[in-house]
Design an enzyme around this catalytic site. Sequence first.
Site, mmCIF file in Angstrom:
data_model
loop_
_atom_site.group_PDB
_atom_site.id
_atom_site.type_symbol
_atom_site.label_atom_id
_atom_site.label_comp_id
_atom_site.label_asym_id
_atom_site.label_seq_id
_atom_site.Cartn_x
_atom_site.Cartn_y
_atom_site.Cartn_z
ATOM 1 N N LYS A 8 0.846 -1.202 0.000
ATOM 2 C CA LYS A 8 0.000 0.000 0.000
ATOM 3 C C LYS A 8 0.873 1.240 0.000
ATOM 4 O O LYS A 8 2.044 1.225 0.412
ATOM 5 C CB LYS A 8 -0.938 0.036 1.213
ATOM 6 C CG LYS A 8 -0.270 0.044 2.596
ATOM 7 C CD LYS A 8 0.208 1.390 3.090
ATOM 8 C CE LYS A 8 0.922 1.309 4.429
ATOM 9 N NZ LYS A 8 1.764 2.482 4.715
ATOM 10 N N ASP A 144 -2.458 -1.894 9.876
ATOM 11 C CA ASP A 144 -2.551 -1.911 8.415
ATOM 12 C C ASP A 144 -2.994 -3.265 7.857
ATOM 13 O O ASP A 144 -3.172 -3.401 6.643
ATOM 14 C CB ASP A 144 -1.184 -1.572 7.792
ATOM 15 C CG ASP A 144 -0.752 -0.140 8.074
ATOM 16 O OD1 ASP A 144 -1.577 0.656 8.563
ATOM 17 O OD2 ASP A 144 0.420 0.184 7.802
HETATM 18 O O1 C5P Z 1 -0.366 -1.275 14.442
HETATM 19 P P1 C5P Z 1 1.084 -1.494 14.168
HETATM 20 O O2 C5P Z 1 1.675 -2.562 15.041
HETATM 21 O O3 C5P Z 1 1.407 -1.684 12.734
HETATM 22 O O4 C5P Z 1 1.775 -0.129 14.586
HETATM 23 C C1 C5P Z 1 3.173 -0.039 14.738
HETATM 24 C C2 C5P Z 1 3.481 1.184 15.579
HETATM 25 O O5 C5P Z 1 3.163 2.374 14.863
HETATM 26 C C3 C5P Z 1 2.692 1.298 16.869
HETATM 27 O O6 C5P Z 1 3.308 0.591 17.903
HETATM 28 C C4 C5P Z 1 2.708 2.801 17.126
HETATM 29 O O7 C5P Z 1 3.953 3.195 17.685
HETATM 30 C C5 C5P Z 1 2.654 3.365 15.732
HETATM 31 N N1 C5P Z 1 1.276 3.702 15.331
HETATM 32 C C6 C5P Z 1 0.675 4.820 15.892
HETATM 33 N N2 C5P Z 1 -0.605 5.144 15.530
HETATM 34 C C7 C5P Z 1 -1.263 4.400 14.606
HETATM 35 C C8 C5P Z 1 -0.664 3.264 14.014
HETATM 36 C C9 C5P Z 1 0.619 2.945 14.400
HETATM 37 O O8 C5P Z 1 1.268 5.511 16.712
HETATM 38 N N3 C5P Z 1 -2.493 4.754 14.260
#
Ligand code: C5P
Length: 309
Positions: A8, A144
Amino acid sequence: MTVRVPAKVNLQLSVGPLRDDGYHDLVNVFHAVSLADEVTATPAARLTVTVEAAPGSAVAVGGVPLDADNLAVRAALLVAEHLGVEPEAALRIRKAIPVAGGMAGGSADAAAALVACARLWDDREDPLLGRDDLLELGAVLGSDVPFALLGGTAVGLGRGERLTPALTRGTFHWVFATAGGGLSTPVVYAECDRLREANGEQAEPPGLPEVSEELMTALATGDAKGLGAALTNDLQAAALELRPSLRRTLTAGRDLGALGSLVSGSGPTCAFLTESAEHAADLAAALAGADTVREALPAHGPVPGAVII
Ligand code: C5P
């Protein structure tokens, strides 16, 4: 069971306030593009994972964990738990999506593993884990992951996992310029917070972001020029602070006539919107010579999400 799953790019990534759970509220307009990974799950005595570059791809796969930190492994374990079966599968991941590149490659692999394992371990016509269940499990694995299941173009709210498909017309042609080495998503979000604090925004935290009308109109009318002008990414300043050489990549693409350019997600891959497939091929060939660019890959979108092949 083999599942193909797209990368993406974020067409709008507006980062709202930091929440109590450590995530940020977002407006995240996802767009699935034709760079894809493939995940194959085959019956095996225990859960294993291998990772390799897809045929014809020069993706550096060295940074991908091969233990329980691997998102595809976590996806397989989650599916086994929900089906009440032993996680007996060999996962083979063939990557064309840059690793830690801001194109949700790890999330894509998790989405593909969810679908592959759910079907491998449950071949009933009316499977126990349906589409909505997989979307829910996806959100547990990462913000994601649900989009990688859905594909197309979609507006993500909340931490990006609450998805609504967006109306689009036609196909958009892109070039993705990868960089050597990745950027860590949490580090980039933390840098975004730090920059905002340093700029005095902490006294008045950012409100909830809104979906760009300009962007939605450009998508619905297939207006590549309008889309190029509407691309935004609140994480870009943070990615550029952490990797200043990306400025040169963005400038090189703009000088070569890109309709729009931005850092993809948390970077360091840079995305360039072009006028046509031919323009994308030309721009990719020219960009490949830039000293800050590892590979310049033409791709198009939107494309479907995870599909069994
Ligand atoms: O959800 P995911 O594990 O992919 O997110 C990785 C990191 O990105 C999270 O631990 C956070 O630090 C950051 N993040 C965030 N806000 C979001 C998505 C991700 O701060 N909406």
